[in-house]
Write an enzyme that holds these catalytic residues in place. Structure first.
Site, mmCIF file in Angstrom:
data_model
loop_
_atom_site.group_PDB
_atom_site.id
_atom_site.type_symbol
_atom_site.label_atom_id
_atom_site.label_comp_id
_atom_site.label_asym_id
_atom_site.label_seq_id
_atom_site.Cartn_x
_atom_site.Cartn_y
_atom_site.Cartn_z
ATOM 1 N N ASP A 148 9.729 6.480 12.965
ATOM 2 C CA ASP A 148 10.414 5.591 13.895
ATOM 3 C C ASP A 148 11.842 5.215 13.459
ATOM 4 O O ASP A 148 12.814 5.616 14.077
ATOM 5 C CB ASP A 148 9.563 4.351 14.224
ATOM 6 C CG ASP A 148 8.967 3.665 13.003
ATOM 7 O OD1 ASP A 148 9.286 4.071 11.862
ATOM 8 O OD2 ASP A 148 8.186 2.716 13.179
ATOM 9 N N ASP A 208 0.842 -1.202 0.000
ATOM 10 C CA ASP A 208 0.000 0.000 0.000
ATOM 11 C C ASP A 208 0.876 1.252 0.000
ATOM 12 O O ASP A 208 2.082 1.176 0.228
ATOM 13 C CB ASP A 208 -0.983 0.023 1.186
ATOM 14 C CG ASP A 208 -0.317 -0.352 2.472
ATOM 15 O OD1 ASP A 208 0.827 0.097 2.683
ATOM 16 O OD2 ASP A 208 -0.926 -1.084 3.282
ATOM 17 N N ASP A 256 1.443 5.327 1.169
ATOM 18 C CA ASP A 256 1.121 6.471 2.023
ATOM 19 C C ASP A 256 1.736 7.702 1.377
ATOM 20 O O ASP A 256 2.857 7.656 0.863
ATOM 21 C CB ASP A 256 1.729 6.293 3.418
ATOM 22 C CG ASP A 256 1.123 5.107 4.145
ATOM 23 O OD1 ASP A 256 -0.070 4.847 3.940
ATOM 24 O OD2 ASP A 256 1.848 4.428 4.905
HETATM 25 P P1 ATP Z 1 4.309 -1.825 6.263
HETATM 26 O O1 ATP Z 1 5.025 -2.297 5.061
HETATM 27 O O2 ATP Z 1 4.131 -2.880 7.266
HETATM 28 O O3 ATP Z 1 3.032 -1.060 5.975
HETATM 29 P P2 ATP Z 1 5.241 0.730 7.083
HETATM 30 O O4 ATP Z 1 6.624 1.216 7.434
HETATM 31 O O5 ATP Z 1 4.591 1.381 5.908
HETATM 32 O O6 ATP Z 1 5.320 -0.804 6.956
HETATM 33 P P3 ATP Z 1 2.996 1.670 8.559
HETATM 34 O O7 ATP Z 1 2.446 1.170 9.834
HETATM 35 O O8 ATP Z 1 2.178 1.568 7.335
HETATM 36 O O9 ATP Z 1 4.379 0.932 8.365
HETATM 37 O O10 ATP Z 1 3.413 3.181 8.801
HETATM 38 C C1 ATP Z 1 3.799 4.057 7.761
HETATM 39 C C2 ATP Z 1 4.940 4.932 8.220
HETATM 40 O O11 ATP Z 1 4.507 5.751 9.311
HETATM 41 C C3 ATP Z 1 6.165 4.211 8.733
HETATM 42 O O12 ATP Z 1 7.023 3.851 7.696
HETATM 43 C C4 ATP Z 1 6.784 5.228 9.655
HETATM 44 O O13 ATP Z 1 7.496 6.185 8.936
HETATM 45 C C5 ATP Z 1 5.565 5.901 10.246
HETATM 46 N N1 ATP Z 1 5.146 5.263 11.503
HETATM 47 C C6 ATP Z 1 4.220 4.291 11.657
HETATM 48 N N2 ATP Z 1 4.082 3.944 12.943
HETATM 49 C C7 ATP Z 1 4.938 4.708 13.631
HETATM 50 C C8 ATP Z 1 5.274 4.846 14.997
HETATM 51 N N3 ATP Z 1 4.691 4.079 15.916
HETATM 52 N N4 ATP Z 1 6.203 5.749 15.343
HETATM 53 C C9 ATP Z 1 6.795 6.530 14.410
HETATM 54 N N5 ATP Z 1 6.532 6.443 13.120
HETATM 55 C C10 ATP Z 1 5.623 5.558 12.699
HETATM 56 MG MG MG Z 2 2.552 1.008 5.239
#
Ligand code: ATP
Ligand code: MG
Length: 437
Positions: A151, A72, A74
C-alpha cells in the site's frame, strides 16, 4: 520452456519489471539487530540456505528503521507455501484465498508469505467487483511485484538480515525521514482495489504521527462510501487494529478528520460532537492506550461497549424522562443502538453478548443495600461492569461516591462488608395478602 511451465504451475505472472531499487547498507540505516526476533532471523536463514530469497517486510522494517522494536514480524519469500512448509519445522499453511505460512516459535508467530503480484488486469486469478475492489488476487509474483502491490511507500521496504541491507523501490526511507505517508501508484485506483487502505492510512498517521500526502487525502472524502462494500469481518478486524494500536485517541481523531469514522461506528460523529460524549470516549480510549503501553490486556467487548455507550445512554435517559422504568428503558436503548450499529458494521455475536452484560449491569451498581451487592460481586462480568462504572464516574456521569464505594466494597474483608451496606431510603416490606375475613 521449463521455466514457463513452472511459472504456470505456481501461478506466477510474467512481467518485465523495470523498477529501480535503492540498496541501503548498514552505514545508512542503523538497524539494531537486537530488535529483530530470533524466530524471523532463523526462518530467513533457513530459506536463504535452501536457495530462496527471503526478507523481513512491512511494518517490521518500518519500525526497525524508526528505532522501535516491532510487535510482530512478516517474512516475504519466493518460496511457495509448500516449499516453506518443507523447509521450516513448526510451520503450517493457513488461509484459502491466498495461502500463507505461520511459523510458531513459543508464543511468537512469524508470518511467511510468498511474493505476490500487484493487481493488474482481471485475470484467471484476479477478480474485481463492480466497484473495482479486488475480490481475488492469488497470483504469485517476483520481489519487485511484491513491492509494487503493497500500500504505502513506507510499508514496501525489504530487509535482508544476512546482508544487513534494506531494499527500497519507492523512496520509502526518504518518506520515513520526512514523516510522510504516500501511496504506491495512483491513490484513487489503489483505494478502489481495497478501500480498507483508507482506514490504514488513518491508522498509520495516528500511530506514527506522520502526515498523509494530499493526493492520498483528497479522494477519501468521496471514496469513503466504498467501505460499505467491504466484508464486515474485515472492517471489524481493522476497527480492532485501530482501537488496539496503542494510539486509539489519535486514530479516532484521524478517522473523524478523514470522514471515515461513521463507516465503522455510525453514532460516532454525533457522539463526538457532544461534549459529554466526547469526554467519555476520550477517557475510555486514553485508559486503553495507557493499558497497552503497560502491556496490560484490553477487551474488545469492553472497548466496543464504551464506543456505543454515549449514544445508548442518551436514548436511555430519554426513555426514563418519558417515565419508563429503569431496566425496560435500558434494554430498549440497547436494542436500538445495536440495530443502528449493525446496519453499518455488525459486531460479532461473541462480543455483543458481553457488551450487553456490561451495559445491563450498570443500574445494578446503584443498589447498595440488602443482598444485591453480594450477588453482583459474584457475577462473571463484575470486573468489566465495575471498570465501566469507574469510567462513568471519571467523567462525572454518575456520583463518584458510588464508584468509590464499589472499589472499597470489593476489597473489604467479607465480615466488614455488611457494615458498609447503605441503608435503604424506605424499609423494605413485603406486601402481605390481607387475611381472608
Ligand atoms: P502494523 O505495525 O500495524 O502491523 P503493518 O504495516 O505491518 O503495520 P500489516 O497489516 O501487518 O501492517 O501488513 C503487513 C504489510 O502488508 C504492510 O506493511 C503492507 O506492506 C502490506 N499490506 C497490508 N495490508 C495491505 C493492503 N490492504 N494493501 C496493500 N498492502 C497491504
Ligand atoms: Mg504487521
Amino acid at each position: 520452456m521449463i521455466k514457463q511451465f513452472i511459472n504456470k504451475v505456481l501461478k506466477r505472472k510474467q512481467t518485465n519489471s523495470t523498477l529501480k531499487v535503492t540498496v541501503i547498507g548498514p552505514s545508512k540505516h542503523h538497524i539494531d539487530k537486537n530488535h529483530i526476533s530470533h524466530c524471523a532471523l532463523g526462518v530467513i536463514k533457513q530459506l536463504q540456505e535452501a536457495g530462496f530469497q527471503a526478507y523481513i517486510v512491512g511494518g517490521a522494517v518500518r519500525d526497525l528503521l524508526l528505532g522501535k522494536t516491532p510487535k510482530d514480524f512478516d517474512v516475504a519469500t519466493n518460496a511457495t507455501p509448500e516449499q516453506v512448509k518443507r523447509i521450516i519445522r513448526r510451520s503450517r499453511i493457513i488461509g484459502r484465498r491466498f495461502q500463507i505460512i505461520h511459523v510458531q516459535c513459543g508464543q511468537e508467530i512469524v508470518e511467511v508469505s510468498t511474493f505476490r503480484a500487484k493487481s493488474g488486469k482481471e485475470s484467471l486469478h484476479q477478480q474485481v467487483d463492480e466497484h473495482g475492489r479486488l475480490t481475488r488476487d492469488n497470483v504469485f509474483g517476483t520481489l519487485e511485484e511484491d513491492a509494487e502491490r503493497r500500500d504505502f511507500t513506507i510499508n514496501a521496504l525489504f530487509y535482508d538480515p544476512q546482508k544487513n541491507e534494506v531494499l527500497d523501490y519507492f523512496d520509502g526511507v526518504k518518506h520515513l525521514k520526512q514523516k510522510h505517508i504516500t501511496m504506491i501508484g495512483e491513490p484513487i485506483q489503489r483505494y478502489r482495489e481495497d478501500p480498507v487502505r483508507m482506514l490504514r492510512a488513518a491508522r498509520f498517521c495516528a500511530k506514527l504521527g506522520f502526515t498523509l500526502d494530499n493526493a492520498c487525502k483528497e479522494p477519501i472524502s468521496t471514496l469513503n462510501e466504498l467501505l460499505l462494500n467491504v466484508p464486515e469481518s474485515r472492517l471489524f478486524d481493522e476497527l480492532l487494529k485501530i482501537l488496539l494500536s496503542g494510539h486509539a485517541v489519535n486514530s479516532l481523531e484521524q478517522l473523524r478528520q478523514l470522514n471515515l469514522g461513521s463507516y465503522l461506528i455510525p453514532s460516532l460523529d454525533n457522539t463526538l460532537s457532544d461534549k459529554q460524549g466526547a469526554l467519555f470516549i476520550q477517557q475510555a480510549l486514553l485508559n486503553t492506550d495507557q493499558r497497552i503501553e503497560k502491556e496490560l490486556g484490553v477487551s474488545p467487548s469492553f472497548l466496543m461497549a464504551t464506543l456505543l455507550w454515549p449514544s445508548l445512554n442518551l436514548r436511555w435517559q430519554q426513555y426514563l424522562n418519558k417515565g419508563e422504568k429503569t431496566l425496560p428503558a435500558l434494554f430498549t436503548a440497547i436494542h436500538e443502538v445495536l440495530v443502528e450499529q449493525d446496519e453499518v458494521l455488525m459486531i460479532p455475536k461473541r462480543f455483543e453478548g458481553t457488551m450487553k452484560e456490561i451495559w445491563g449491569l450498570q443500574p445494578r451498581f446503584e443498589q447498595r443495600s440488602g443482598q444485591r451487592p453480594f450477588k453482583l460481586l459474584q457475577h462473571p462480568r463484575f470486573r468489566a461492569g465495575y471498570d465501566f462504572l469507574i469510567l462513568r464516574a471519571q467523567v462525572g456521569e454518575i456520583d463518584p461516591a458510588i464508584g468509590q464505594w464499589w472499589t472499597e466494597f470489593q476489597h473489604a474483608k467479607p465480615e466488614d462488608r455488611e457494615t458498609m451496606l447503605v441503608k435503604p431510603d424506605r424499609p423494605i416490606t413485603r406486601k402481605r395478602r390481607k387475611p381472608k375475613a
